[in-house]
Design an enzyme around this catalytic site. Structure first.
Site, mmCIF file in Angstrom:
data_model
loop_
_atom_site.group_PDB
_atom_site.id
_atom_site.type_symbol
_atom_site.label_atom_id
_atom_site.label_comp_id
_atom_site.label_asym_id
_atom_site.label_seq_id
_atom_site.Cartn_x
_atom_site.Cartn_y
_atom_site.Cartn_z
ATOM 1 N N ASP A 358 0.913 -1.313 -0.071
ATOM 2 C CA ASP A 358 -0.094 -0.003 -0.003
ATOM 3 C C ASP A 358 1.024 1.220 -0.073
ATOM 4 O OD1 ASP A 358 -1.622 2.123 0.281
ATOM 5 O OD2 ASP A 358 -2.922 0.693 1.736
ATOM 6 N N HIS A 389 -3.531 0.715 -2.603
ATOM 7 C CA HIS A 389 -4.505 1.290 -1.725
ATOM 8 C C HIS A 389 -5.785 1.142 -2.156
ATOM 9 C CE1 HIS A 389 -5.585 3.823 1.682
ATOM 10 N NE2 HIS A 389 -6.379 4.399 0.762
#
Length: 480
Positions: A358, A389
């Site tokens: 992420d 993300h």
């Protein structure tokens, strides 16, 4: 015989040449793909992007009856959908889910909007997903009490393609999605000079109570996107066993708000978020200038300075419906808004889906509270090797997103588990302490009574709903 061979030689030669060219093209394409991946990783290293992780997805949780039940019955968690490069790249996943235009037909959903007036006169918006364009005009299967899926977007207020596709899939599976928009976000008007702080759940508490009043027979579940987890986790901790929710999911959550704001993001993401938030703030510059230094906020060059200018500067007396005796400093702000400040009070199962790569969350070794998942029976973490993300398995050609399928299946399995536990059908092991698993209408704590001075709502409730108590003012409009 020889003449036949001679006649076939040109054709065989052409076939052999075609096979060589095809093999050459495949090798060239593979080489170009590998070269592109190497160049992209080198560019990411130059820009301080996190690199992807090679470990396979894993479930991290305290051993419990629920964890065992999920492993046995929730197949999506055990079989994540992996997509090939370049769609598996964390930055492409992130940009596709968070910044891709939402006007394409693959993710568009029609919404009916409720504008809910709060106790202090502020307004939040509830967008009820009613149909996809291709489903309009078609009869839907009757469902007396569909589960209500409350969607909490990220704290920047953008309605992303990720949220739209989740609402679309939820509609197809019999859920009734509703998107919660904070004050001044998602087209919701800002009628009072007050913004909602990062982890202040006061507005969400009123909104969930209103949804409960409108649909008293439906189970309520909630899912948050990215930084929206700060609000959802704060709500669960603030309400504790009095929460109306049966279960919750956090997609790519931000757990440590202060650490996240104090850790610089990669420059492309930092500037993109800053510019977007400044554009949103500039729309209400005149209204908010009486309670904050808008000019100072518009000059900020970091997310921390921007958040501090909004809520920790001179004259900040209200935020999200909560009265403040004096302006907060940075440390005091996070004492009130850290998502995990009341984590011991959470009394519903929470599934968190996250990825090692992420680019917005930061280093998982410091940004993920592994001790929490290993010690609390209410929190479960599914950690994937790649996904970016809020991408988490989203393909580039409209394929269903793995995280969406896993989220909806999780809600279904948890519902089955809780019903079985109430019937005593799990061998008496139980999920959690009995004092926290009641599914009756909860009692509110911490002074969250929502009575208003007005005596009648501005609009009558739908005829198929029970009469609402005198708690809310609301108005419906249609968008999209």
């Amino acid at each position: 015989m020889e003449e036949s061979v001679v006649v076939l030689l040109p054709g065989l030669a052409l076939l052999f040449l075609g096979l060589l060219l095809r093999l050459f093209r495949l090798r060239v394409a593979a080489a170009v793909g590998r070269l592109g991946a190497v160049i992209w990783r080198q560019l990411g290293a130059r820009l301080h992007f996190p690199l992807d992780h090679s470990e396979r997805p894993q479930l991290i949780s305290k051993p419990s009856a629920l964890a065992r039940y999920l492993l046995q019955h929730c197949g999506s968690l055990a079989r994540p959908s992996l997509v090939p490069w370049p769609w598996s790249d964390p930055h492409i996943q992130t940009l596709h889910s968070q910044a891709w235009p939402v006007g394409d037909s693959s993710g568009e959903v029609s919404f009916a909007r409720d504008l809910l007036e709060l106790r202090d006169g502020g307004v939040v918006a509830l967008d009820w997903a009613v149909a996809t364009p291709r489903d309009q005009g078609k009869p839907r299967a009757p469902s007396a009490t569909p589960s209500i899926l409350i969607v909490v977007p990220n704290c920047w207020g953008g309605l992303t393609l990720h949220v739209l596709r989740l609402c679309r899939l939820a509609l197809a599976q019999g859920f009734y999605p509703v998107v919660f928009h904070r004050r001044g976000q998602g087209g919701c008007p800002l009628v009072t000079p007050a913004l909602q702080q990062f982890g202040d759940p006061a507005d969400l508490i009123e909104a969930v109570s209103y949804i409960r009043c409108r649909h008293p027979s439906s189970a309520l579940v909630a899912v948050s996107e990215g930084s929206g987890a700060g609000l959802l986790l704060s709500y669960l901790g603030e309400c504790g066993s009095s929460s109306y929710l049966k279960a919750a999911v956090c997609l790519s959550p931000i757990f440590h708000g202060q650490l996240w704001f104090e850790t610089p993001l990669p420059p492309p993401y930092r500037w993109a978020l800053l510019i977007y938030q400044k554009l949103q703030l500039s729309r209400y510059a005149t209204t908010l200038s009486s309670v904050m230094d808008v000019e100072a906020a518009l000059r900020c060059s970091s997310l921390r300075d921007f958040e501090e200018a909004l809520f920790c500067s001179k004259g900040t007396g209200k935020a999200g419906g909560t009265e403040q005796p004096a302006p907060l400093d940075w440390e005091g702000y996070w004492e009130k808004n850290e998502p995990l400040r009341d984590v011991d009070e959470v009394a519903v199962p929470v599934l968190c889906l996250s990825s090692w790569d992420d680019p917005l969350r930061g280093d998982p070794r410091t940004s993920l509270p592994f001790d929490l998942f290993r010690s609390s029976p209410y929190f479960l973490l599914v950690l994937t090797g790649c996904g970016g993300h809020c991408g988490l398995g989203a393909g580039g050609r409209g394929e269903p997103c793995w995280s969406h399928a896993a989220t909806l299946e999780y809600f279904r399995v948890v519902g089955e588990f809780l019903r079985a536990e109430e019937r005593g059908g799990l061998g008496g092991g139980g999920l959690l302490p009995r004092r926290r698993t009641s599914t009756q209408l909860p009692r509110r704590r911490r002074g969250t009574v929502l009575r208003r001075d007005r005596t009648t709502p501005t609009t009558a409730p739908p005829t198929d709903q029970p009469d609402l108590p005198d708690l809310f003012q609301w108005h419906r409009s249609y968008t999209r």
